[in-house]
Motif scaffolding. Structure first.
Motif, mmCIF file in Angstrom:
data_model
loop_
_atom_site.group_PDB
_atom_site.id
_atom_site.type_symbol
_atom_site.label_atom_id
_atom_site.label_comp_id
_atom_site.label_asym_id
_atom_site.label_seq_id
_atom_site.Cartn_x
_atom_site.Cartn_y
_atom_site.Cartn_z
ATOM 1 N N ASP A 207 0.684 -1.572 -0.181
ATOM 2 C CA ASP A 207 0.195 -0.307 -0.201
ATOM 3 C C ASP A 207 1.169 1.105 -0.118
ATOM 4 O O ASP A 207 0.200 2.355 0.388
ATOM 5 N N LEU A 208 2.251 1.349 -0.364
ATOM 6 C CA LEU A 208 3.189 2.347 -0.069
ATOM 7 C C LEU A 208 2.755 3.000 -0.674
ATOM 8 O O LEU A 208 2.567 2.697 -2.283
ATOM 9 N N THR A 209 2.885 4.353 -1.114
ATOM 10 C CA THR A 209 2.899 5.249 -2.107
ATOM 11 C C THR A 209 3.872 5.838 -3.048
ATOM 12 O O THR A 209 5.293 4.890 -1.902
ATOM 13 N N LEU A 210 3.900 6.606 -4.446
ATOM 14 C CA LEU A 210 5.776 6.547 -4.996
ATOM 15 C C LEU A 210 6.414 7.407 -3.751
ATOM 16 O O LEU A 210 7.549 6.638 -3.546
ATOM 17 N N ALA A 211 5.443 8.248 -3.207
ATOM 18 C CA ALA A 211 6.008 9.359 -2.724
ATOM 19 C C ALA A 211 6.925 8.377 -1.172
ATOM 20 O O ALA A 211 7.867 8.549 -0.948
ATOM 21 N N GLU A 212 6.321 7.308 -0.336
ATOM 22 C CA GLU A 212 6.800 6.755 0.556
ATOM 23 C C GLU A 212 7.936 6.089 0.571
ATOM 24 O O GLU A 212 8.791 5.694 0.562
ATOM 25 N N SER A 213 7.553 5.525 -0.954
ATOM 26 C CA SER A 213 8.377 4.368 -1.451
ATOM 27 C C SER A 213 9.836 5.116 -1.844
ATOM 28 O O SER A 213 10.904 4.297 -1.492
ATOM 29 N N ALA A 214 9.966 6.346 -2.175
ATOM 30 C CA ALA A 214 10.593 6.616 -2.788
ATOM 31 C C ALA A 214 11.583 7.380 -0.882
ATOM 32 O O ALA A 214 13.118 7.258 -0.953
ATOM 33 N N TYR A 255 6.114 14.846 -14.667
ATOM 34 C CA TYR A 255 4.588 14.538 -14.131
ATOM 35 C C TYR A 255 4.649 14.037 -13.275
ATOM 36 O O TYR A 255 4.487 13.707 -11.605
ATOM 37 N N GLU A 256 5.332 12.775 -13.028
ATOM 38 C CA GLU A 256 4.887 11.525 -11.916
ATOM 39 C C GLU A 256 5.959 12.972 -10.996
ATOM 40 O O GLU A 256 5.543 12.000 -9.038
ATOM 41 N N ALA A 257 7.081 12.423 -11.664
ATOM 42 C CA ALA A 257 7.982 12.670 -10.468
ATOM 43 C C ALA A 257 7.557 14.475 -9.428
ATOM 44 O O ALA A 257 7.427 14.179 -8.482
ATOM 45 N N GLU A 258 7.083 15.149 -10.361
ATOM 46 C CA GLU A 258 6.238 16.164 -9.812
ATOM 47 C C GLU A 258 5.551 16.105 -8.359
ATOM 48 O O GLU A 258 5.226 16.756 -7.560
ATOM 49 N N LYS A 259 4.246 15.029 -8.880
ATOM 50 C CA LYS A 259 3.831 14.899 -7.829
ATOM 51 C C LYS A 259 3.967 13.981 -7.091
ATOM 52 O O LYS A 259 3.048 14.434 -5.508
ATOM 53 N N ALA A 260 4.565 12.870 -6.458
ATOM 54 C CA ALA A 260 5.450 12.633 -5.812
ATOM 55 C C ALA A 260 6.582 13.595 -4.634
ATOM 56 O O ALA A 260 6.462 13.203 -3.985
ATOM 57 N N ARG A 261 7.404 14.592 -5.337
ATOM 58 C CA ARG A 261 8.263 15.455 -4.593
ATOM 59 C C ARG A 261 7.042 16.728 -3.759
ATOM 60 O O ARG A 261 7.108 16.415 -2.475
ATOM 61 N N ILE A 262 5.517 16.780 -4.031
ATOM 62 C CA ILE A 262 4.720 17.465 -3.288
ATOM 63 C C ILE A 262 3.810 17.012 -3.031
ATOM 64 O O ILE A 262 3.243 17.291 -1.453
ATOM 65 N N ALA A 263 3.581 15.488 -2.755
ATOM 66 C CA ALA A 263 2.917 14.322 -2.061
ATOM 67 C C ALA A 263 3.054 14.747 -0.836
ATOM 68 O O ALA A 263 4.220 14.329 -0.550
ATOM 69 N N GLU A 264 2.153 15.051 0.261
ATOM 70 C CA GLU A 264 2.227 15.036 1.548
ATOM 71 C C GLU A 264 2.845 13.272 2.661
ATOM 72 O O GLU A 264 2.373 12.416 1.838
#
Length: 272
Positions: A207-214, A255-264
């Motif tokens: 269930d980890l998001t891309l932001a959490e995984s990174a 686009y995917e990277a920017e979403k991950a960068r700003i994800a809470e």
């Protein structure tokens, strides 16, 4: 010329010579390691041997290594001790990609250790006069965590190399990354991806998001520094480095990277 200036020039000369010697030794090691791997992976039935009987009974160096280490038995014993072992199918692809991008970008193309990385790291470290860049592959990190101590010596490095080669001969790459993610230290006393996912985010790995995984992928490089419970801002900076590495490896769009960068990022214990 003053005595002080002469002394500084002598020290600089000695330093230059020392770095040059280090570089030469590093390049010699790269050459010998490459030669050794070629021998280890060479199958006896492909050699031009006139006597077919000898060809069928001859054992390659790689097979001898496998017999010495009995790697499958050792890995199975270690795996039994892991309380919550997570199979590859339950580990998000973006987490695997994040780890590979930042830790070992050539993971799927090398055979246990990366000649190019060793050469590059040797040059960088010689120029810097200190260890600034490592060259251990994911496979080398795995065997070090499973079987070896943190001792730094030539003998231990050779043993690490042989073990890594044996692991690569016995396991597919996907199995190696699975084992790695289940055994690597993620800081804050969390070993393996199950403990890290629950310890930091209170969720299963799948269930980890891309932001959490990174963010998790950035921790093993220096767990005591990049754990978000230790220093969230450093963990965030490291997360951005991981995301950039994924872009460089063509694993993410901008686009995917920017979403991950700003994800809470909300941690289990209320940090964010």
């Amino acid at each position: 010329m003053s005595t002080g200036k002469k002394s500084r020039r002598v020290r600089r000369s000695f330093k230059f010579i020392f770095r040059l010697i280090q570089l030469i030794f590093a390049l010699v090691f790269v050459f010998l390691a490459s030669f050794f791997v070629t021998l280890a992976w060479r199958s006896p039935d492909t050699d031009k041997v006139e006597d077919k009987k000898i060809a069928t009974t001859e054992t390659s160096i790689g097979e001898k290594i496998d017999r010495i280490f009995d790697i499958e038995k050792a890995v199975n014993e270690k795996r039994k001790k892991i309380r919550h072992y997570v199979l590859l199918k339950d580990i998000p692809r973006h987490l695997r990609q994040a780890v590979i991008a930042v830790e070992d970008a050539r993971f799927y193309s090398h055979r246990g250790f990366d000649i190019e990385s060793i050469a590059r790291a040797a040059i960088v470290n010689v120029e810097a006069g200190e260890i600034e860049e490592g060259a251990s592959t994911i496979t080398q990190q795995l065997v070090k965590n499973l079987f070896l101590t943190q001792e730094r010596s030539f003998t231990r490095k050779v043993e690490e190399l042989l073990l890594a080669m044996s692991v690569e001969r016995n396991y597919e790459k996907d199995k190696i990354i699975e084992l790695y993610l289940n055994t690597i230290y993620f800081g804050s006393n969390f070993y393996g991806i199950y403990e890290a996912a629950h310890g930091y985010f209170d969720k299963d790995p799948k269930d980890l998001t891309l932001a959490e995984s990174a963010m998790l992928a950035g921790i093993p490089n220096a767990p005591s520094v990049y754990s978000p419970y230790v220093n969230f801002m450093l963990a965030k900076k490291r997360q951005l480095i991981v995301i950039d590495a994924m872009i460089k490896a063509h694993l993410l769009t901008e686009y995917e990277a920017e979403k991950a960068r700003i994800a809470e990022i909300v941690l289990k214990d209320g940090y964010y």
